[in-house]
Design a protein around this motif. Structure first.
Motif, PDB file in Angstrom:
ATOM      1  N   ARG A  88      79.386  77.482  91.641  1.00 12.89           N
ATOM      2  CA  ARG A  88      78.194  78.237  91.225  1.00 12.89           C
ATOM      3  C   ARG A  88      77.654  79.086  92.377  1.00 12.89           C
ATOM      4  O   ARG A  88      77.267  80.240  92.182  1.00 12.89           O
ATOM      5  N   LEU A  89      77.635  78.490  93.562  1.00 12.95           N
ATOM      6  CA  LEU A  89      77.160  79.217  94.744  1.00 12.95           C
ATOM      7  C   LEU A  89      78.037  80.431  95.019  1.00 12.95           C
ATOM      8  O   LEU A  89      77.538  81.532  95.277  1.00 12.95           O
TER       9      LEU A  89
ATOM     10  N   TRP B 190      81.325  71.709  91.577  1.00 15.89           N
ATOM     11  CA  TRP B 190      80.630  72.541  90.592  1.00 15.89           C
ATOM     12  C   TRP B 190      79.585  73.405  91.282  1.00 15.89           C
ATOM     13  O   TRP B 190      79.476  74.604  91.022  1.00 15.89           O
ATOM     14  N   ARG B 191      78.804  72.780  92.176  1.00 14.29           N
ATOM     15  CA  ARG B 191      77.776  73.546  92.901  1.00 14.29           C
ATOM     16  C   ARG B 191      78.401  74.604  93.804  1.00 14.29           C
ATOM     17  O   ARG B 191      77.864  75.700  93.939  1.00 14.29           O
TER      18      ARG B 191
ATOM     19  N   VAL C 252      80.355  67.080  91.182  1.00 19.28           N
ATOM     20  CA  VAL C 252      79.099  67.835  91.291  1.00 19.28           C
ATOM     21  C   VAL C 252      79.154  68.787  92.484  1.00 19.28           C
ATOM     22  O   VAL C 252      78.733  69.941  92.393  1.00 19.28           O
TER      23      VAL C 252
END
Length: 166
Positions: free
Chosen positions: A159-160, A155-156, A152
């Motif tokens: 995305r950031l 993934w974040r 996670v």
């Protein structure tokens, strides 16, 4: 360390790639833990006792001191490195500090319980089989949680980085 604390690694694609590939290898490690455990035992205390203390019905000899020592000699440093790496990465995941402390203690405690319980079953008393089963389940759940938290987090971070690029 400052690099990790400030989150600079999140914007570095090679660092994210390295962590992602590490995650894949550790997922395979996690899955092979299940396979190795269930190749010899199941979640019943009797299967654990039969594995460590032997079974005439299964024509299985008890585990010897030397065999157990050789396995432990390899497992302890390997588990220490895996737990160190995963719990170290957990430090940078945005979770409350008391939760992180509990997860870290559980990770190392369950690894030690899992390793030590076999010795207890073999050389102290068969009723320690419950510790082996519990240690296995808690260890696997903890490693699964740590791997999930890392996934996670990666993934974040991706995305950031993508949203900053736009």
């Amino acid at each position: 360390m400052k690099y990790m604390l400030n989150g600079g690694f999140q914007s570095h694609p090679l660092m994210r790639l390295t962590l992602l590939l590490t995650l894949f290898l550790l997922l395979a490690f996690w899955a092979s833990n299940f396979a190795l455990y269930f190749a010899e035992m199941n979640l019943t205390p009797q299967s654990v006792v039969n594995y460590y203390r032997g079974s005439e019905a299964e024509y299985r000899l008890p585990r010897t001191y030397q065999t157990m020592l050789e396995v432990t000699h390899v497992h302890l440093p390997m588990m220490a490195v895996v737990m160190l790496m995963l719990t170290h990465l957990l430090i940078f995941v945005p979770l409350p500090s008391p939760l992180k402390t509990g997860i870290i203690a559980t990770a190392f405690g369950s690894a030690l319980t899992f390793e030590g319980a076999g010795w207890m079953v073999r050389f102290v008393h068969p009723s320690f089989a419950w510790f082996k089963i519990g240690g296995f389940l808690v260890l696997q759940a903890t490693i699964g949680f740590l791997l999930g938290a890392l996934a996670v987090f990666l993934w974040r971070a991706a995305r950031l980085q993508t949203s900053k690029a736009l």
